[in-house]
Design a protein around this motif. Structure first.
Motif, PDB file in Angstrom:
ATOM      1  N   ALA A  51      58.001   5.247   6.855  1.00 42.69           N
ATOM      2  CA  ALA A  51      56.799   5.356   6.023  1.00 42.69           C
ATOM      3  C   ALA A  51      57.089   6.121   4.743  1.00 42.69           C
ATOM      4  N   ALA A  52      57.904   7.159   4.839  1.00 41.22           N
ATOM      5  CA  ALA A  52      58.261   7.931   3.646  1.00 41.22           C
ATOM      6  C   ALA A  52      59.075   7.072   2.680  1.00 41.22           C
ATOM      7  N   LEU A  53      60.007   6.309   3.205  1.00 41.37           N
ATOM      8  CA  LEU A  53      60.798   5.422   2.337  1.00 41.37           C
ATOM      9  C   LEU A  53      59.917   4.354   1.691  1.00 41.37           C
ATOM     10  N   PHE A  54      58.993   3.808   2.445  1.00 43.23           N
ATOM     11  CA  PHE A  54      58.081   2.809   1.899  1.00 43.23           C
ATOM     12  C   PHE A  54      57.231   3.402   0.775  1.00 43.23           C
ATOM     13  N   ALA A  55      56.723   4.614   0.993  1.00 41.51           N
ATOM     14  CA  ALA A  55      55.907   5.267  -0.028  1.00 41.51           C
ATOM     15  C   ALA A  55      56.726   5.569  -1.278  1.00 41.51           C
ATOM     16  N   ALA A  56      57.968   6.011  -1.071  1.00 39.13           N
ATOM     17  CA  ALA A  56      58.832   6.290  -2.217  1.00 39.13           C
ATOM     18  C   ALA A  56      59.133   5.016  -2.992  1.00 39.13           C
ATOM     19  N   ALA A  57      59.388   3.936  -2.282  1.00 41.42           N
ATOM     20  CA  ALA A  57      59.678   2.654  -2.951  1.00 41.42           C
ATOM     21  C   ALA A  57      58.443   2.162  -3.701  1.00 41.42           C
ATOM     22  N   ALA A  58      57.271   2.317  -3.115  1.00 40.33           N
ATOM     23  CA  ALA A  58      56.046   1.876  -3.785  1.00 40.33           C
ATOM     24  C   ALA A  58      55.800   2.700  -5.036  1.00 40.33           C
ATOM     25  N   ALA A  59      56.035   3.998  -4.959  1.00 40.51           N
ATOM     26  CA  ALA A  59      55.847   4.859  -6.137  1.00 40.51           C
ATOM     27  C   ALA A  59      56.864   4.510  -7.217  1.00 40.51           C
ATOM     28  N   PHE A  60      58.083   4.204  -6.824  1.00 43.08           N
ATOM     29  CA  PHE A  60      59.126   3.854  -7.788  1.00 43.08           C
ATOM     30  C   PHE A  60      58.794   2.533  -8.494  1.00 43.08           C
ATOM     31  N   THR A  61      58.363   1.544  -7.718  1.00 42.16           N
ATOM     32  CA  THR A  61      58.011   0.262  -8.342  1.00 42.16           C
ATOM     33  C   THR A  61      56.789   0.389  -9.244  1.00 42.16           C
ATOM     34  N   LYS A  62      55.872   1.292  -8.887  1.00 42.42           N
ATOM     35  CA  LYS A  62      54.702   1.514  -9.735  1.00 42.42           C
ATOM     36  C   LYS A  62      55.118   2.153 -11.062  1.00 42.42           C
ATOM     37  N   LEU A  63      56.119   3.032 -11.003  1.00 41.62           N
ATOM     38  CA  LEU A  63      56.639   3.635 -12.227  1.00 41.62           C
ATOM     39  C   LEU A  63      57.282   2.607 -13.142  1.00 41.62           C
ATOM     40  N   LEU A  64      57.949   1.644 -12.549  1.00 43.55           N
ATOM     41  CA  LEU A  64      58.638   0.629 -13.337  1.00 43.55           C
ATOM     42  C   LEU A  64      57.704  -0.371 -13.969  1.00 43.55           C
ATOM     43  N   MET A  65      56.544  -0.582 -13.397  1.00 37.11           N
ATOM     44  CA  MET A  65      55.629  -1.594 -13.916  1.00 37.11           C
ATOM     45  C   MET A  65      54.649  -1.021 -14.870  1.00 37.11           C
TER      46      MET A  65
END
Length: 63
Positions: A49-63
């Motif tokens: 869950a932590a990795l998923f949240a980190a990936a979602a936050a990272f992709t949100k930063l990129l978009m």
């Protein structure tokens, strides 16, 4: 009936106490081993869950 020397009796009592302590240790170890798979699963789910949240936050930063 043969009577035991007091020192021999003390040694037997000490051995019985040691055996009883070992039995308690084995029971505690078995209980701990029963819970280990659940701990591992909970750790895996949490880290996933932590990795998923980190990936979602990272992709949100990129978009």
């Amino acid at each position: 009936m043969a009577t035991q020397h007091p020192k021999e009796r003390l040694d037997l009592d000490e051995q019985i106490i040691r055996i009883e302590k070992l039995i308690v240790d084995v029971q505690n170890t078995r209980q701990t081993m029963r819970l280990e798979p659940w701990k591992l699963m909970a750790t895996g789910i949490t880290s996933g869950a932590a990795l998923f949240a980190a990936a979602a936050a990272f992709t949100k930063l990129l978009m």
